[in-house]
Design a protein around this motif. Structure first.
Motif, short mmCIF file in Angstrom:
data_model
loop_
_atom_site.label_atom_id
_atom_site.label_comp_id
_atom_site.label_asym_id
_atom_site.label_seq_id
_atom_site.Cartn_x
_atom_site.Cartn_y
_atom_site.Cartn_z
N ILE A 1 11.31 -0.78 -0.17
CA ILE A 1 11.09 0.54 0.40
C ILE A 1 9.59 0.83 0.46
O ILE A 1 8.90 0.77 -0.54
CB ILE A 1 11.81 1.64 -0.40
CG1 ILE A 1 13.32 1.41 -0.30
CG2 ILE A 1 11.42 3.02 0.11
CD1 ILE A 1 14.14 2.38 -1.11
N LYS A 2 9.12 1.12 1.66
CA LYS A 2 7.70 1.42 1.84
C LYS A 2 7.47 2.92 1.68
O LYS A 2 8.26 3.73 2.14
CB LYS A 2 7.25 1.00 3.23
CG LYS A 2 7.18 -0.51 3.41
CD LYS A 2 5.91 -0.87 4.10
CE LYS A 2 5.62 -2.31 4.30
NZ LYS A 2 6.37 -3.33 3.75
N THR A 3 6.38 3.27 1.04
CA THR A 3 6.03 4.69 0.92
C THR A 3 5.05 5.02 2.05
O THR A 3 4.50 4.13 2.70
CB THR A 3 5.35 4.97 -0.43
OG1 THR A 3 4.13 4.23 -0.50
CG2 THR A 3 6.24 4.59 -1.60
N ASN A 4 4.82 6.31 2.27
CA ASN A 4 3.83 6.73 3.27
C ASN A 4 2.48 6.11 2.98
O ASN A 4 1.76 5.71 3.88
CB ASN A 4 3.69 8.26 3.28
CG ASN A 4 4.85 8.93 3.99
OD1 ASN A 4 5.59 8.28 4.71
ND2 ASN A 4 5.00 10.21 3.76
N LEU B 1 -3.02 8.93 -0.87
CA LEU B 1 -2.72 8.56 0.51
C LEU B 1 -1.40 9.17 0.95
O LEU B 1 -0.44 9.16 0.19
CB LEU B 1 -2.58 7.03 0.62
CG LEU B 1 -3.81 6.21 0.32
CD1 LEU B 1 -3.41 4.87 -0.24
CD2 LEU B 1 -4.64 6.06 1.57
N GLY B 2 -1.36 9.68 2.17
CA GLY B 2 -0.08 10.07 2.75
C GLY B 2 0.50 11.39 2.29
O GLY B 2 1.71 11.57 2.31
N GLY C 1 1.35 4.74 -5.81
CA GLY C 1 1.83 4.31 -4.50
C GLY C 1 2.68 5.34 -3.79
O GLY C 1 3.23 5.09 -2.73
N GLY C 2 2.81 6.53 -4.37
CA GLY C 2 3.57 7.58 -3.70
C GLY C 2 5.00 7.70 -4.19
O GLY C 2 5.82 8.38 -3.59
N ARG C 3 5.29 7.02 -5.29
CA ARG C 3 6.61 7.11 -5.88
C ARG C 3 6.48 6.71 -7.34
O ARG C 3 5.69 5.83 -7.67
CB ARG C 3 7.55 6.15 -5.14
CG ARG C 3 9.00 6.30 -5.51
CD ARG C 3 9.91 5.42 -4.66
NE ARG C 3 9.59 4.02 -4.85
CZ ARG C 3 9.44 3.14 -3.87
NH1 ARG C 3 9.55 3.51 -2.62
NH2 ARG C 3 9.16 1.88 -4.13
N ILE C 4 7.25 7.33 -8.22
CA ILE C 4 7.25 6.92 -9.61
C ILE C 4 7.73 5.48 -9.66
O ILE C 4 8.72 5.14 -9.02
CB ILE C 4 8.14 7.85 -10.46
CG1 ILE C 4 7.50 9.24 -10.57
CG2 ILE C 4 8.38 7.25 -11.85
CD1 ILE C 4 8.32 10.26 -11.32
N GLY C 5 7.00 4.64 -10.37
CA GLY C 5 7.38 3.24 -10.46
C GLY C 5 6.62 2.35 -9.49
O GLY C 5 6.86 1.15 -9.42
N THR C 6 5.72 2.94 -8.71
CA THR C 6 4.95 2.16 -7.73
C THR C 6 3.46 2.45 -7.87
O THR C 6 3.03 3.59 -7.76
CB THR C 6 5.40 2.52 -6.29
OG1 THR C 6 6.80 2.31 -6.18
CG2 THR C 6 4.69 1.67 -5.25
N THR C 7 2.70 1.39 -8.11
CA THR C 7 1.25 1.50 -8.19
C THR C 7 0.64 0.60 -7.11
O THR C 7 1.17 -0.47 -6.84
CB THR C 7 0.76 1.02 -9.59
OG1 THR C 7 1.25 1.93 -10.58
CG2 THR C 7 -0.76 0.98 -9.68
N LEU C 8 -0.44 1.07 -6.49
CA LEU C 8 -1.13 0.27 -5.48
C LEU C 8 -2.48 -0.17 -6.01
O LEU C 8 -3.19 0.62 -6.65
CB LEU C 8 -1.35 1.08 -4.20
CG LEU C 8 -0.10 1.60 -3.49
CD1 LEU C 8 -0.51 2.40 -2.26
CD2 LEU C 8 0.83 0.46 -3.11
N LYS C 9 -2.83 -1.41 -5.73
CA LYS C 9 -4.14 -1.95 -6.11
C LYS C 9 -4.91 -2.17 -4.81
O LYS C 9 -4.42 -2.85 -3.91
CB LYS C 9 -3.91 -3.28 -6.84
CG LYS C 9 -5.16 -4.03 -7.21
CD LYS C 9 -4.74 -5.20 -8.09
CE LYS C 9 -5.48 -6.45 -7.72
NZ LYS C 9 -5.09 -7.58 -8.57
#
Length: 166
Positions: free
Chosen positions: A9-12, A111-112, A135-143
């Motif tokens: 699942i992609k986040t914004n 972002l988003g 990353g725009g959702r709990i459980g998702t981090t972006l590097k």
């Protein structure tokens, strides 16, 4: 709660980075509720000093601003206000996070958001090739590269935290 298989699942936030052809990495972690940035870093293995939290402040003018600071530091509201040209700013109430950003507490990405708010990134981000943000959702981090992040959100780098020494 059972295990979630949501890896695809992609986040914004991810869609925006892809649209702008910005390279990023996704780090997933198991989490069903809000945890603070330090615990998130422990779960993902991300270095604490390269892990940033996203805060939303509101100025006297009622405008909203996004502030991205290291998870181990606290925002300096006076410095943040000066950086955005306001007399004063204050953190928005937890109950308003979703209304203002479109994200839930603990999953708020710079972002988003619903609207593109003026964004300030703590200057320490410039010391790193890559930083970690939600990353725009709990459980998702972006590097990703902090300069790439600043470019996409039209952010500027400013010293806006307490407890920071060069």
């Amino acid at each position: 709660m059972g295990k979630h298989k949501e890896k695809e699942i992609k986040t914004n936030a991810m869609r925006i980075l892809e649209k702008n052809k910005i390279p990023y990495e996704v780090l997933q972690y198991e989490c069903d509720e809000f945890i603070d940035g330090l615990h998130t870093a422990q779960k993902t293995g991300a270095p604490v000093e390269q892990s940033f939290k996203t805060l939303i402040v509101q100025g006297k003018s009622k405008e909203y601003y996004v502030v991205v600071i290291p998870i181990a530091l606290e925002i300096d509201l006076k410095k943040a206000a000066k950086a955005v040209g306001e007399k004063s700013v204050e953190l928005i109430h937890v109950k308003d996070i979703t209304k203002v950003s479109g994200y839930v507490r603990g999953g708020c990405s710079p972002l988003g958001m619903k609207k593109q708010y003026a964004t300030i990134i703590h200057e320490s981000a410039l010391a790193y090739e890559e930083i970690y943000v939600s990353g725009g959702r709990i459980g998702t981090t972006l590097k990703l590269n902090p300069k790439d992040l600043a470019e996409v959100v039209s952010g500027k780098f400013v010293e806006i935290a307490t407890g920071y020494t060069h």
